[in-house]
Design a protein around this motif. Structure first.
Motif, PDB file in Angstrom:
ATOM      1  N   ARG A 128     120.069  -2.135  46.445  1.00  0.00           N
ATOM      2  CA  ARG A 128     120.561  -0.846  45.969  1.00  0.00           C
ATOM      3  C   ARG A 128     122.043  -0.638  46.258  1.00  0.00           C
ATOM      4  O   ARG A 128     122.614   0.394  45.898  1.00  0.00           O
ATOM      5  N   MET A 129     122.651  -1.620  46.938  1.00  0.00           N
ATOM      6  CA  MET A 129     124.060  -1.490  47.298  1.00  0.00           C
ATOM      7  C   MET A 129     124.920  -2.360  46.403  1.00  0.00           C
ATOM      8  O   MET A 129     124.518  -3.457  45.993  1.00  0.00           O
ATOM      9  N   THR A 130     126.106  -1.888  46.090  1.00  0.00           N
ATOM     10  CA  THR A 130     127.062  -2.675  45.326  1.00  0.00           C
ATOM     11  C   THR A 130     127.745  -3.688  46.239  1.00  0.00           C
ATOM     12  O   THR A 130     127.592  -3.655  47.471  1.00  0.00           O
ATOM     13  N   VAL A 131     128.513  -4.577  45.628  1.00  0.00           N
ATOM     14  CA  VAL A 131     129.279  -5.553  46.404  1.00  0.00           C
ATOM     15  C   VAL A 131     130.197  -4.843  47.395  1.00  0.00           C
ATOM     16  O   VAL A 131     130.340  -5.261  48.544  1.00  0.00           O
ATOM     17  N   ARG A 132     130.795  -3.732  46.955  1.00  0.00           N
ATOM     18  CA  ARG A 132     131.688  -2.961  47.835  1.00  0.00           C
ATOM     19  C   ARG A 132     130.951  -2.519  49.099  1.00  0.00           C
ATOM     20  O   ARG A 132     131.424  -2.693  50.218  1.00  0.00           O
ATOM     21  N   GLY A 133     129.746  -1.972  48.929  1.00  0.00           N
ATOM     22  CA  GLY A 133     128.980  -1.498  50.067  1.00  0.00           C
ATOM     23  C   GLY A 133     128.500  -2.620  50.965  1.00  0.00           C
ATOM     24  O   GLY A 133     128.503  -2.493  52.195  1.00  0.00           O
ATOM     25  N   LEU A 134     128.123  -3.737  50.346  1.00  0.00           N
ATOM     26  CA  LEU A 134     127.622  -4.876  51.126  1.00  0.00           C
ATOM     27  C   LEU A 134     128.726  -5.474  51.992  1.00  0.00           C
ATOM     28  O   LEU A 134     128.511  -5.796  53.165  1.00  0.00           O
ATOM     29  N   LEU A 135     129.922  -5.617  51.415  1.00  0.00           N
ATOM     30  CA  LEU A 135     131.030  -6.186  52.185  1.00  0.00           C
ATOM     31  C   LEU A 135     131.573  -5.206  53.225  1.00  0.00           C
ATOM     32  O   LEU A 135     132.169  -5.617  54.222  1.00  0.00           O
ATOM     33  N   ALA A 136     131.339  -3.921  52.986  1.00  0.00           N
ATOM     34  CA  ALA A 136     131.816  -2.921  53.943  1.00  0.00           C
ATOM     35  C   ALA A 136     130.902  -2.798  55.157  1.00  0.00           C
ATOM     36  O   ALA A 136     131.325  -2.290  56.199  1.00  0.00           O
TER      37      ALA A 136
END
Length: 567
Positions: free
Chosen positions: A370-378
């Motif tokens: 449910r998370m975007t790449v932005r959220g995963l890397l953050a």
């Protein structure tokens, strides 16, 4: 006798009348006692073809759009009713799935799930069910079988869970067995045991076997025929020797070229330099123990010595390969270093909490869908108490480019392939500039061609950033490609350690020799697999047990072996 005859099989997914066809007109036969290997990369249609045979696709939005699948010369599986299929599944057509954690009920004990087969299909009850279940686990070489029956799936390693799945499938004594990547999560010795089990089943019962895999080197020792699939089509189908020695299709040649070949240490890396470097990771006397409760008031009746007195160090720019059987302590050691399990004794020295990061085996389970790449890397940045500012966003884009992914931070994990998802996991692990990456079976779930690319990427990143890798794997050919040094774990202890070239070319410990002798190869055809009944030592010890100190023999400049056997 022809056991299964498939003609013009077409399979699709989607709303009825608007299906998207994913398997296009596949033809093959399986005779009694014959092994057909279906090989291909992820998305080739091999697993969908297998699930269409026993109509499991009916429960996942799929259906057979056309063709026939005739079983035992009389039943068309493509048009059989669900009632007919229920009578065939398990008893006549068995299935071993790739991922045991999604196949086993997480809230039921292992013994309950195995016992269900003996109750429903063999009419056993009471003590006879438990005795039969113990024999089933013994047959797939699980130590402490009686104790394991009372465990839940989460209390067992991935390799042991796969053996439980195989035990369940074999308990039904099927005439046709479909094995979908049954050895992907297993080390080479257990892999050889499973191949021995399947060979024994064929010899004793004449069972037909469909073996689905991406490892052509593995099936070379077992397959009578090989069918190569790509994009839902069978691009090549013929006798095993014909396909392996004289492949007619470019894709078959591509697969054969991507298989990692074990070269007895000759392919080991020699570019690392240990002299004078301060260790990025220093582990001394690491022990991890788990109490086992039971009986009145759940009093502790023993302790599992999962890891016992493990010591090693790792310098910048170096890769240490940790190899050993499932349950040997590889993953427990890796998790203890990350403090994901609490060490019982010993010390672990790193350069701080952010100095060590981990890449897990399964990228699908590691990434929140449910998370975007932005959220995963953050995630690691936020966990470290830092703000996601412009510099962090720039680092995200830089790392995505470095692992050869598009810098679109708004994409979701399902929009990437399996290999790309693992690259994303690597980029996430690098967000905090770690000194050490712990890679726990990080490439074992990938296709061979994707696996080769990820290994090349890891080598490049190591050279660029001076990273130290702790590389946990059961695949000796993969370890040979990436490791500078190797530590062999057996029953929770290191029994041999040294330069990769020396350990692989001149193994001194009997267990290391056994691991290397079990490595599959395209050159080994129709191996007469024999079932090794040697018992794996139990790691369950009495409360208060103190293991004897290890003594070592130096057999080379950077090569030593444990002298005493573990009992």
């Amino acid at each position: 006798m022809t056991l299964l005859s498939v003609r013009d099989l077409r399979v699709g997914f989607g709303r009825e009348g608007h299906e998207t066809e994913v398997v296009h007109g596949v033809d093959f036969d399986v005779t009694a006692g014959e092994t057909l290997a279906i090989v291909g990369e992820s998305g080739s249609g091999k697993s969908v073809t297998a699930m269409a045979i026993n109509r499991l696709i009916d429960f996942g939005g799929g259906r057979i759009l056309g063709g026939r699948a005739t079983f035992d010369r009389k039943i068309d599986l493509a048009t059989a009713s669900e009632g007919q299929m229920q009578r065939l599944r398990g008893r006549e057509i068995g299935m071993i799935f790739q991922e045991p954690m999604t196949s086993l009920n997480p809230v039921l004990k292992v013994g309950t799930q195995i016992g269900e087969v003996f109750r429903k299909q063999h009419g056993l009850s009471g003590r006879a069910v438990r005795d039969a279940s113990i024999r089933a686990l013994d047959r797939v070489r699980i130590p402490d079988a009686a104790r394991r029956l009372d465990q839940a799936p989460h209390q067992m390693s991935g390799g042991m869970l796969q053996r439980v799945m195989i035990a369940i499938a074999l308990a039904g004594e099927p005439r046709l067995l479909i094995a979908d990547e049954p050895t992907t999560a297993l080390d080479v010795t257990i892999q050889a045991q499973i191949m021995g089990l399947l060979a024994e089943l064929k010899r004793d019962t004449g069972t037909g076997l469909i073996f689905i895999t991406h490892d052509i080197g593995l099936v070379a020792g077992l397959a009578d025929r090989i069918m190569v699939m790509r994009g839902g089509e069978a691009v090549e189908n013929g006798a095993a020797d014909q396909v392996l020695d004289r492949p007619a299709h470019d894709y078959t040649r591509h697969l054969l070229g991507a298989v990692p070949h074990f070269r007895a240490g000759q392919a080991a890396r020699t570019d690392g330099a240990r002299t004078g470097q301060v260790p990025a990771l220093d582990v001394r006397g690491l022990s991890v123990r788990f109490p086992v409760g039971g009986g009145f008031l759940r009093k502790t009746r023993g302790v599992v010595h999962a890891v016992d007195g493990v010591s090693f160090d790792l310098v910048p720019g170096e890769t240490l390969g940790i190899v050993g059987e499932s349950g040997s302590g590889k993953s427990t050691t890796a998790r203890a270093i990350l403090d994901l399990v609490r060490p019982s004794a010993g010390r672990i020295e790193t350069g701080g909490t952010a100095a060590v990061q981990m890449v897990f085996q399964n990228p699908n389970a590691s990434l929140n869908p449910r998370m975007t790449v932005r959220g995963l890397l953050a995630e690691p940045v936020i966990a470290a108490g830092q703000n996601v500012d412009a510099d962090v966003l720039e680092r995200m884009r830089t790392l995505l480019g470095r692992v050869d992914l598009p810098d679109d931070l708004d994409r979701f994990p399902h929009e990437f392939s399996g290999g790309q998802r693992q690259r994303l996991c690597i980029a996430r692990a690098l967000m905090l500039n770690p000194k050490v990456l712990v890679l726990d079976e990080a490439v074992s779930a990938l296709d061979v061609s994707v696996q080769a690319k990820v290994l090349d990427l890891l080598v490049d990143l190591q050279r660029e950033f001076g990273l130290a890798y702790l590389f946990v794997s059961h695949d000796m050919a993969v370890v040979e490609r990436i490791a500078h040094r190797i530590a062999v774990l057996y029953a929770g202890r290191i029994v041999e350690v040294g330069a990769a070239r020396d350990v692989l070319s001149s193994p001194r410990h009997p267990y290391t020799q056994k691991l290397i002798s079990a490595i599959p190869s395209i050159d080994r055809r129709r191996i007469d697999y024999t079932l090794d009944t040697e018992e794996v030592p139990s790691l369950l010890r009495p409360v208060g047990f103190v293991p004897p100190d290890q003594t070592w023999q130096e057999v080379g400049p950077d090569h030593r072996v444990a002298k005493e056997p573990l009992s």
